[in-house]
Write a protein that holds these residues in place. Sequence first.
Motif, PDB file in Angstrom:
ATOM      1  N   ALA A  82       0.840  -1.197   0.000  1.00 57.88           N
ATOM      2  CA  ALA A  82       0.000   0.000   0.000  1.00 57.88           C
ATOM      3  C   ALA A  82       0.875   1.246   0.000  1.00 57.88           C
ATOM      4  O   ALA A  82       1.988   1.244   0.528  1.00 57.88           O
ATOM      5  CB  ALA A  82      -0.916   0.017   1.214  1.00 57.88           C
ATOM      6  N   THR A  83       0.367   2.315  -0.609  1.00 55.22           N
ATOM      7  CA  THR A  83       1.066   3.593  -0.636  1.00 55.22           C
ATOM      8  C   THR A  83       0.301   4.586   0.223  1.00 55.22           C
ATOM      9  O   THR A  83      -0.856   4.904  -0.062  1.00 55.22           O
ATOM     10  CB  THR A  83       1.194   4.131  -2.069  1.00 55.22           C
ATOM     11  N   ASP A  84       0.934   5.067   1.276  1.00 51.45           N
ATOM     12  CA  ASP A  84       0.298   5.995   2.211  1.00 51.45           C
ATOM     13  C   ASP A  84       1.190   7.202   2.450  1.00 51.45           C
ATOM     14  O   ASP A  84       2.325   7.268   1.957  1.00 51.45           O
ATOM     15  CB  ASP A  84       0.010   5.282   3.533  1.00 51.45           C
ATOM     16  N   LEU A  85       0.670   8.160   3.222  1.00 55.36           N
ATOM     17  CA  LEU A  85       1.401   9.386   3.514  1.00 55.36           C
ATOM     18  C   LEU A  85       2.015   9.352   4.898  1.00 55.36           C
ATOM     19  O   LEU A  85       1.426   8.825   5.847  1.00 55.36           O
ATOM     20  CB  LEU A  85       0.466  10.595   3.412  1.00 55.36           C
ATOM     21  N   PHE A  86       3.189   9.972   5.004  1.00 54.15           N
ATOM     22  CA  PHE A  86       3.924  10.034   6.255  1.00 54.15           C
ATOM     23  C   PHE A  86       4.588  11.400   6.382  1.00 54.15           C
ATOM     24  O   PHE A  86       4.788  12.096   5.390  1.00 54.15           O
ATOM     25  CB  PHE A  86       5.000   8.941   6.315  1.00 54.15           C
ATOM     26  N   THR A  99      -1.985   8.409   6.729  1.00 58.27           N
ATOM     27  CA  THR A  99      -3.089   7.685   6.102  1.00 58.27           C
ATOM     28  C   THR A  99      -2.822   6.184   6.150  1.00 58.27           C
ATOM     29  O   THR A  99      -1.664   5.743   6.188  1.00 58.27           O
ATOM     30  CB  THR A  99      -3.304   8.110   4.632  1.00 58.27           C
ATOM     31  N   ASP A 100      -3.898   5.410   6.116  1.00 60.86           N
ATOM     32  CA  ASP A 100      -3.803   3.952   6.109  1.00 60.86           C
ATOM     33  C   ASP A 100      -5.084   3.426   5.481  1.00 60.86           C
ATOM     34  O   ASP A 100      -6.041   3.100   6.174  1.00 60.86           O
ATOM     35  CB  ASP A 100      -3.618   3.426   7.526  1.00 60.86           C
ATOM     36  N   ASP A 101      -5.113   3.376   4.150  1.00 55.16           N
ATOM     37  CA  ASP A 101      -6.342   3.017   3.458  1.00 55.16           C
ATOM     38  C   ASP A 101      -6.040   2.175   2.229  1.00 55.16           C
ATOM     39  O   ASP A 101      -4.893   1.820   1.973  1.00 55.16           O
ATOM     40  CB  ASP A 101      -7.125   4.278   3.085  1.00 55.16           C
ATOM     41  N   GLN A 102      -7.074   1.880   1.468  1.00 59.62           N
ATOM     42  CA  GLN A 102      -6.941   0.995   0.322  1.00 59.62           C
ATOM     43  C   GLN A 102      -6.486   1.721  -0.937  1.00 59.62           C
ATOM     44  O   GLN A 102      -6.176   1.083  -1.943  1.00 59.62           O
ATOM     45  CB  GLN A 102      -8.287   0.319   0.045  1.00 59.62           C
ATOM     46  N   PHE A 103      -6.434   3.055  -0.900  1.00 60.39           N
ATOM     47  CA  PHE A 103      -6.033   3.821  -2.077  1.00 60.39           C
ATOM     48  C   PHE A 103      -4.526   4.072  -2.078  1.00 60.39           C
ATOM     49  O   PHE A 103      -3.848   3.933  -1.066  1.00 60.39           O
ATOM     50  CB  PHE A 103      -6.769   5.157  -2.127  1.00 60.39           C
ATOM     51  N   ALA A 104      -4.012   4.494  -3.243  1.00 64.69           N
ATOM     52  CA  ALA A 104      -2.637   4.968  -3.337  1.00 64.69           C
ATOM     53  C   ALA A 104      -2.662   6.462  -3.030  1.00 64.69           C
ATOM     54  O   ALA A 104      -3.186   7.257  -3.812  1.00 64.69           O
ATOM     55  CB  ALA A 104      -2.081   4.724  -4.739  1.00 64.69           C
ATOM     56  N   ASP A 105      -2.138   6.842  -1.874  1.00 61.38           N
ATOM     57  CA  ASP A 105      -2.137   8.241  -1.443  1.00 61.38           C
ATOM     58  C   ASP A 105      -0.789   8.852  -1.799  1.00 61.38           C
ATOM     59  O   ASP A 105       0.259   8.408  -1.303  1.00 61.38           O
ATOM     60  CB  ASP A 105      -2.372   8.323   0.065  1.00 61.38           C
TER      61      ASP A 105
END
Length: 206
Positions: A82-86, A99-105
């Motif tokens: 998964a691709t999330d923001l940090f 973020t921690d979701d099913q999308f590529a953020d």
Amino acid sequence: YHGDQYCVRQSAVSALGRSLGSFREAVRARNRSRRTSGADAAGCRRRTSGPRPALDQFDEIYSPTWSPVGDAIAFAALGGGATDLFIVDLKSEHVRRLTDDQFADVQPAWSPDGKRLAFVASNENGKRFKPVNGVAIYVVNVDGSGLRRVTRWKLRAGAAYDIDWSPDGARILFRTKPFARTNAGGNLYTIRPDGSHPRALTATPT
């Protein structure tokens, strides 16, 4: 006076550039090391005390961007599929997940006051969940709270990850993306961070 002010500004920019360059180089070294041997990144110094950077938890890191005052860097990272923001705090080197979701953020953009991030959430290459080929802009506070979708999925906002804030932080600028497999077409829009009052700036046929 203006000459001195220019020199000070240039010095600050150079310092920020060196810090960001070091961050990027450490990430590249870590990525190269993981691909070849799975070992810790060459050239990344381990601390003997204090918190250790948690960058080695990621497979890849994208789109690092400075906070307005230069004390933190927001970035998108791929890990666990998964691709999330940090955000990484440059003083403590603490890494915080946003973020921690099913999308590529991807493509974080700081608000001028440094309190929020706008970003693009994409499901362009996924078919396991809806909206298929969806692209939308979200906003989140820098502590991870207040996550909200700003644009409608069918608008396909954030084409080619073009996204920015107005200088006063009152509106977000973006480009739409009408086609799933190309960046052709699309129009420029602005919208308030709460998702209200979208305004088309261009009217290009798509």
